[in-house]
Write an enzyme that holds these catalytic residues in place. Structure first.
Site, PDB file in Angstrom:
ATOM      1  N   HIS A  15       0.896  -1.386  -0.050  1.00  0.00           N
ATOM      2  CA  HIS A  15       0.028   0.027  -0.047  1.00  0.00           C
ATOM      3  C   HIS A  15       0.755   1.345   0.046  1.00  0.00           C
ATOM      4  CE1 HIS A  15      -3.520   2.256   1.718  1.00  0.00           C
ATOM      5  NE2 HIS A  15      -2.532   2.982   2.151  1.00  0.00           N
ATOM      6  N   CYS A  43      -3.830   9.920   5.471  1.00  0.00           N
ATOM      7  CA  CYS A  43      -4.285   9.647   7.065  1.00  0.00           C
ATOM      8  C   CYS A  43      -4.463  10.880   7.685  1.00  0.00           C
ATOM      9  CB  CYS A  43      -3.126   8.648   7.553  1.00  0.00           C
ATOM     10  SG  CYS A  43      -3.726   8.356   9.306  1.00  0.00           S
ATOM     11  N   ASN A  96      -2.812   8.435  -2.222  1.00  0.00           N
ATOM     12  CA  ASN A  96      -2.159   7.127  -2.802  1.00  0.00           C
ATOM     13  C   ASN A  96      -1.712   7.172  -4.107  1.00  0.00           C
ATOM     14  OD1 ASN A  96      -4.409   6.466  -0.413  1.00  0.00           O
ATOM     15  ND2 ASN A  96      -3.641   4.520  -0.560  1.00  0.00           N
TER      16      ASN A  96
HETATM   17  N1  COA Z   1     -17.031   2.303  15.452  1.00  0.00           N
HETATM   18  C1  COA Z   1     -17.929   3.224  15.991  1.00  0.00           C
HETATM   19  N2  COA Z   1     -17.845   3.795  17.175  1.00  0.00           N
HETATM   20  C2  COA Z   1     -16.859   3.352  17.720  1.00  0.00           C
HETATM   21  C3  COA Z   1     -16.104   2.272  17.398  1.00  0.00           C
HETATM   22  C4  COA Z   1     -16.150   1.807  16.085  1.00  0.00           C
HETATM   23  N3  COA Z   1     -15.395   1.005  15.659  1.00  0.00           N
HETATM   24  N4  COA Z   1     -14.873   2.381  18.378  1.00  0.00           N
HETATM   25  C5  COA Z   1     -15.344   3.313  19.354  1.00  0.00           C
HETATM   26  N5  COA Z   1     -16.486   3.988  18.982  1.00  0.00           N
HETATM   27  C6  COA Z   1     -17.010   4.806  19.853  1.00  0.00           C
HETATM   28  C7  COA Z   1     -17.470   4.613  21.124  1.00  0.00           C
HETATM   29  O1  COA Z   1     -18.575   3.794  21.438  1.00  0.00           O
HETATM   30  C8  COA Z   1     -17.401   5.851  21.953  1.00  0.00           C
HETATM   31  O2  COA Z   1     -18.497   6.698  21.500  1.00  0.00           O
HETATM   32  P1  COA Z   1     -19.200   7.914  22.641  1.00  0.00           P
HETATM   33  O3  COA Z   1     -18.047   8.683  22.788  1.00  0.00           O
HETATM   34  O4  COA Z   1     -20.245   8.251  21.998  1.00  0.00           O
HETATM   35  O5  COA Z   1     -19.504   7.034  23.770  1.00  0.00           O
HETATM   36  C9  COA Z   1     -15.994   6.693  21.267  1.00  0.00           C
HETATM   37  O6  COA Z   1     -16.204   6.075  20.002  1.00  0.00           O
HETATM   38  C10 COA Z   1     -15.001   6.462  21.980  1.00  0.00           C
HETATM   39  O7  COA Z   1     -14.620   5.122  22.280  1.00  0.00           O
HETATM   40  P2  COA Z   1     -13.170   4.641  22.551  1.00  0.00           P
HETATM   41  O8  COA Z   1     -13.363   3.168  23.005  1.00  0.00           O
HETATM   42  O9  COA Z   1     -12.984   5.606  23.980  1.00  0.00           O
HETATM   43  O10 COA Z   1     -12.346   4.947  21.267  1.00  0.00           O
HETATM   44  P3  COA Z   1     -11.219   5.999  21.256  1.00  0.00           P
HETATM   45  O11 COA Z   1     -11.806   7.498  21.457  1.00  0.00           O
HETATM   46  O12 COA Z   1     -10.102   5.713  22.202  1.00  0.00           O
HETATM   47  O13 COA Z   1     -10.813   5.836  19.715  1.00  0.00           O
HETATM   48  C11 COA Z   1     -10.744   4.383  17.830  1.00  0.00           C
HETATM   49  C12 COA Z   1     -10.583   4.376  19.440  1.00  0.00           C
HETATM   50  C13 COA Z   1     -10.219   2.960  17.383  1.00  0.00           C
HETATM   51  C14 COA Z   1     -12.124   3.883  17.726  1.00  0.00           C
HETATM   52  C15 COA Z   1     -10.598   5.717  17.312  1.00  0.00           C
HETATM   53  O14 COA Z   1      -9.349   5.874  17.407  1.00  0.00           O
HETATM   54  C16 COA Z   1     -10.848   5.376  15.517  1.00  0.00           C
HETATM   55  O15 COA Z   1     -11.882   5.120  15.141  1.00  0.00           O
HETATM   56  N6  COA Z   1      -9.769   5.545  14.686  1.00  0.00           N
HETATM   57  C17 COA Z   1      -9.470   5.329  13.229  1.00  0.00           C
HETATM   58  C18 COA Z   1      -8.536   6.109  12.785  1.00  0.00           C
HETATM   59  C19 COA Z   1      -8.547   5.837  11.226  1.00  0.00           C
HETATM   60  O16 COA Z   1      -9.449   5.229  10.487  1.00  0.00           O
HETATM   61  N7  COA Z   1      -7.266   6.434  10.615  1.00  0.00           N
HETATM   62  C20 COA Z   1      -7.338   6.171   9.196  1.00  0.00           C
HETATM   63  C21 COA Z   1      -6.988   5.000   8.848  1.00  0.00           C
HETATM   64  S1  COA Z   1      -5.435   4.158   9.156  1.00  0.00           S
HETATM   65 ZN    ZN Z   2      -3.216   4.742   3.097  1.00  0.00          ZN
END
Ligand code: COA
Ligand code: ZN
Length: 314
Positions: free
Chosen positions: A210, A243, A252
């Site tokens: 990737h 990202c 990409n």
């Molecule tokens: N889908 C939907 N909601 C989600 C979720 C998921 N997979 N995982 C957690 N949540 C929600 C929780 O329910 C919570 O909701 P609330 O605030 O309404 O109660 C909130 O998100 C925070 O949850 P928490 O477990 O404390 O997560 P966090 O804030 O520590 O974040 C991730 C962790 C992984 C969920 C978050 O960082 C994320 O989604 N990152 C993705 C980043 C991304 O896609 N980057 C680009 C691609 S590489």
């Molecule tokens: Zn990428």
């Protein structure tokens, strides 16, 4: 053959709707996402990563993941995949009949914290839960190692760290691995060395690369991957992508430019390039800005122009 190891057939995983749309300044309406995926499904692409089941607070642009996954027309020859960061994401993917989920953890602790708000150990704990959740279902699980070729916070990533991350994934039973160059730090020599090392460490394990074209090395890195025997690449229509949690991230490698390069070189991708270019032509209107793809602007190398009129009078 133009170089000794070149494969005959390459598989392309289209990521514009996920990697591309996640970083767009504007939310792309759900219906337009579905329409684009349906058009892409008819181009011969092997796989399309259609969305992410992530926190809508982290990635607001993909907050419509369920609606997209349920709204598309599934083509029987296309694998429909989605990015998943944790157990909650897997539960959501399971309700949508996805073919595959792509679990993502960074090789770099700092980027994993910035991106996923978890340490690598916490990500691995989540992924163990995911592997329990998918037991007995048809959902396939692939593991992606982000920042595998370098991290914008930590710099160089030791190959041993990538090996360690892949061992975690494979140890849990994942069927394939993607090495991701999140911010375009990879160079062709490094790609050749890491891909060769991967094949030596994990013989027979399917590997996808990737690349981001942040520093103009994207397609060169594909060639280095091909030379090392890699036959599967992620790419994004129009070169969209990046990202939001990696400083300086840009698009990409561009799918239509990749297909054009490979087909010109005698490597089949199964993709109908004309049809793909037709879809790419509509992309600027959809995202509201110019795209970085070259072939869509220049035309294919075989597209000829009329001879200058003055030549006809001579
Ligand atoms: N889908 C939907 N909601 C989600 C979720 C998921 N997979 N995982 C957690 N949540 C929600 C929780 O329910 C919570 O909701 P609330 O605030 O309404 O109660 C909130 O998100 C925070 O949850 P928490 O477990 O404390 O997560 P966090 O804030 O520590 O974040 C991730 C962790 C992984 C969920 C978050 O960082 C994320 O989604 N990152 C993705 C980043 C991304 O896609 N980057 C680009 C691609 S590489
Ligand atoms: Zn990428």
């Amino acid at each position: 053959m133009w170089f000794s190891n070149a494969p005959q057939l390459v598989f392309i995983n289209e990521v514009s709707v996920r990697d591309g749309f996640q970083i767009e300044p504007e939310f792309i309406p759900t219906g337009q996402k579905i329409d684009l995926i349906d058009q892409l499904s008819a181009t011969g692409l092997a796989k399309i990563e259609i969305t992410s089941f992530v926190s809508p607070k982290a990635i607001p642009n993909l907050r419509d993941a369920e609606a997209v996954a349920r709204g598309i027309r599934r083509h029987p020859d296309v694998t429909y995949a989605a990015l998943v960061p944790n157990e909650r994401g897997c539960e959501r993917a399971l309700t949508c009949g996805m073919d595959e989920i792509n679990l993502v953890m960074s090789a770099s602790e700092t980027h994993n914290l910035a991106n996923m708000r978890m340490t690598c150990a916490q990500s691995i704990e989540q992924f163990r839960g995911v592997m329990q959740l998918v037991q007995g279902t048809a959902l396939r699980v692939s593991g992606c190692i982000a920042t595998a070729f370098g991290c914008p916070f930590e710099g160089e990533i030791a190959p041993e760290r990538v090996k360690w991350a892949a061992e975690q994934y494979l140890g849990m039973g994942m069927h394939s691995i993607t090495l991701a160059d999140t911010t375009g730090m990879a160079d062709p020599r490094q790609v050749g060395a890491l891909a060769a090392a991967f094949h030596a460490w994990f013989p027979g394990v399917p590997l996808t690369l990737h690349f981001h074209n942040t520093r103009g090395m994207g397609l060169s890195n594909v060639l280095a991957g091909l030379a090392a025997g890699v036959t599967s690449f992620d790419a994004s229509l129009g070169g969209l992508g990046g990202c939001p949690f990696a400083p300086g991230a840009t698009g990409n490698i561009c799918t239509e430019d990749l297909v054009h390069m490979l087909e010109s070189s005698g490597v089949d991708t199964g993709v109908d390039l004309d049809r793909l270019l037709g879809v790419a032509l509509g992309l600027p209107a959809l995202v509201g800005h110019d795209i970085s793809g070259q072939v869509v602007k220049a035309g294919k190398r075989t597209d000829l122009h009329p001879r200058p009129a003055w030549l006809e009078t001579r």
